[in-house]
Write an enzyme that holds these catalytic residues in place. Structure first.
Site, PDB file in Angstrom:
ATOM      1  CG  HIS A  73       1.191  50.859 -10.640  1.00 49.89           C
ATOM      2  ND1 HIS A  73       0.915  51.224  -9.352  1.00 49.89           N
ATOM      3  CD2 HIS A  73       1.036  49.517 -10.701  1.00 49.89           C
ATOM      4  CE1 HIS A  73       0.628  50.134  -8.642  1.00 49.89           C
ATOM      5  NE2 HIS A  73       0.697  49.086  -9.442  1.00 49.89           N
ATOM      6  CG  HIS A  82       7.010  45.325 -12.768  1.00 48.23           C
ATOM      7  ND1 HIS A  82       6.613  44.178 -12.120  1.00 48.23           N
ATOM      8  CD2 HIS A  82       6.072  46.255 -12.493  1.00 48.23           C
ATOM      9  CE1 HIS A  82       5.469  44.391 -11.502  1.00 48.23           C
ATOM     10  NE2 HIS A  82       5.117  45.655 -11.707  1.00 48.23           N
ATOM     11  CE  LYS A 112       5.390  45.147  -7.767  1.00 47.33           C
ATOM     12  NZ  LYS A 112       4.855  46.469  -7.994  1.00 47.33           N
ATOM     13  CB  SER A 163       2.884  46.592 -13.729  1.00 48.94           C
ATOM     14  OG  SER A 163       1.748  47.361 -14.054  1.00 48.94           O
ATOM     15  CG  ASP A 179       6.703  52.833 -11.199  1.00 48.83           C
ATOM     16  OD1 ASP A 179       7.456  51.894 -10.892  1.00 48.83           O
ATOM     17  OD2 ASP A 179       5.537  52.941 -10.757  1.00 48.83           O
ATOM     18  CG  ASN A 188       4.865  41.078  -9.165  1.00 48.05           C
ATOM     19  OD1 ASN A 188       4.653  40.649 -10.284  1.00 48.05           O
ATOM     20  ND2 ASN A 188       3.965  41.762  -8.479  1.00 48.05           N
ATOM     21  CD  GLU A 209       4.369  51.297 -14.967  1.00 53.56           C
ATOM     22  OE1 GLU A 209       4.507  50.086 -15.206  1.00 53.56           O
ATOM     23  OE2 GLU A 209       3.371  51.768 -14.396  1.00 53.56           O
TER      24      GLU A 209
END
Ligand SMILES: *Cc1c(COP(=O)(O)O)cnc(C)c1O
Length: 402
Positions: A136, A214, A255, A181, A211, A46, A177
């Site tokens: 997540h 990523h 990440k 992910s 969140d 990541n 998110e």
């Protein structure tokens, strides 16, 4: 025998092709990893921008080590909060246009702390948490441990979300998110914010939490994720998100930032409350000042954009070549590119064959992903060359079409 379930559940997992194994990595450089005696092109990290290996980030880490030593020595509420930590929090506030931010040693604890702070039986016994089905595990786990009623809407299904948002009582939160992910698609935060704003006027409006693990470092005009303001590299052409529509933003440094740890940003009251009440924060040693300094150096590189541009070139080149070769991809324009194999054993088999061909691509299986969506999870990085991407496409064709 006491704890006999340890062995029996491991055996059961193994029989289903679900046993997790670890591989110790001997070297990791320039998009390659060495495991045992073999080298592989690494499609499993990541570290999307390769910043963990960038000389400026490493230089900042080294400076931090000589200035502050290797460890912080205490919790942030004792003596573990250095001027480097403060400066990193200030940087986060500036780039995300938030009044306050708080650092954690991991995204896992940041998510847990947020859930515990906002939903404890004493002060918020009635609140609900509503989140996307693919949120997540660290968030779900945190939410389950609180007093909140937890419900989930079908992944990115905004009609389903809207029905449930309408019913939320005061002191509730909706969570999603920035980039998912395991699927690599975006949460369409602007749409979610509009639904919340339409259905709840005034005081009782539920909070929206994102969140951004990523997306931070990858999306937005300056690379700072969902709240960055811009629409460039905004993977599903979603509208820009206003910072004030997202009351809690969380992201990790482990990440795209290439270091480790995480932050939560929001109102001054939220952060002050967490400093006082969050056991995950108060009773945990802060990450090192050197790591904070390195993270700041990484943020500066993210803003400059060179590695982001390379990453997005690689994503475009991968998705175009894959389409050309007839490989079935999900609807992702991010660095996360899953290939669904529909059964854990098949995913393992593909992953092993790719390894034989010199490519490290992990098999991600249930319960990390929903049943029957076991997959190869390819992650692209700015460190990959055009030849690496071509090698991946060719290997995937060989392995899948065999
Ligand atoms: C990785 C991740 C976390 C956890 O962050 P760590 O710093 O690795 O503990 C939380 N949320 C999402 C979406 C993640 O991908």
């Amino acid at each position: 025998m006491s704890f006999g379930f340890l062995q029996s559940s491991l055996q059961q997992r193994d029989a289903q092709g679900l046993l997790r194994k670890r591989y110790s990595v001997n070297a990791n450089k320039d998009g390659m990893i060495q495991i045992d005696d073999r080298f592989y092109i690494n499609f499993a990290s990541n570290d999307y921008l390769g910043l963990s290996q960038h000389s400026q980030v490493q230089q900042a880490f080294a400076e931090g080590l000589s200035m502050y030593g290797t460890g912080s020595g205490a919790s942030s509420v004792v003596t573990g909060y250095s001027q480097e930590h403060k400066a990193l929090e200030d940087d986060i506030c500036t780039v995300l246009n938030k009044p306050a931010a708080l650092l954690f040693s991991s995204g896992f604890s940041a998510n847990q702390a947020t859930c515990h702070a906002l939903f404890n039986a004493k002060e918020n016994p009635q609140g609900h948490i509503l989140c996307d089905k693919y949120m997540h595990a660290s968030f779900i786990q945190g939410a389950l441990e609180t007093s909140a009623k937890l419900t989930r809407y079908r992944h990115n299904n905004f009609e389903h979300a809207a029905e449930q948002i309408a019913k939320l009582p005061p002191n509730s939160m909706v969570a999603t998110e920035g980039v998912f992910s395991m699927d690599g698609d975006t949460g369409n935060i602007a749409r979610l914010a509009n639904i919340i704003n339409d259905q709840h006027k005034g005081q009782a409006r539920p909070w929206l939490m994102v969140d951004d693990a990523h997306a931070f470092g990858v999306l937005g005009d300056n690379g700072f994720g969902t709240l960055d303001g811009g629409t460039s590299h905004n993977v599903n052409n979603c509208a820009a998100v206003k910072s004030e529509d997202v009351q809690v933003i969380m992201a990790t440094f482990g990440k795209a930032v290439g270091t480790g740890g995480a932050f939560v940003a929001g109102s001054q009251d939220l952060i002050d409350y967490m400093v006082n009440m969050s056991k995950h924060y108060v009773y945990s040693t802060s990450f090192s000042a050197a790591q904070a300094r390195a993270s700041r150096a990484a943020l500066a590189l993210i803003e400059q954009g060179e590695q982001r541009d390379k990453l997005h070139q690689n994503i475009t080149s991968f998705t175009q070549l894959a389409k050309h070769s007839g490989l079935a991809l999900l609807d992702s324009n991010s660095a996360i590119q899953p290939i669904i194999c529909a059964c854990p054993k098949k995913a393992l088999q593909y992953s092993a064959k790719l390894a034989e061909l010199g490519l490290w691509v992990p098999a991600i299986r249930t319960p990390t992903v929903p049943k029957n969506t076991d997959r190869l999870r390819i992650t692209l990085s700015a460190l990959h060359t055009e030849q690496d991407i071509q090698a991946l496409i060719e290997a995937l064709c060989i392995v899948i079409q065999q």
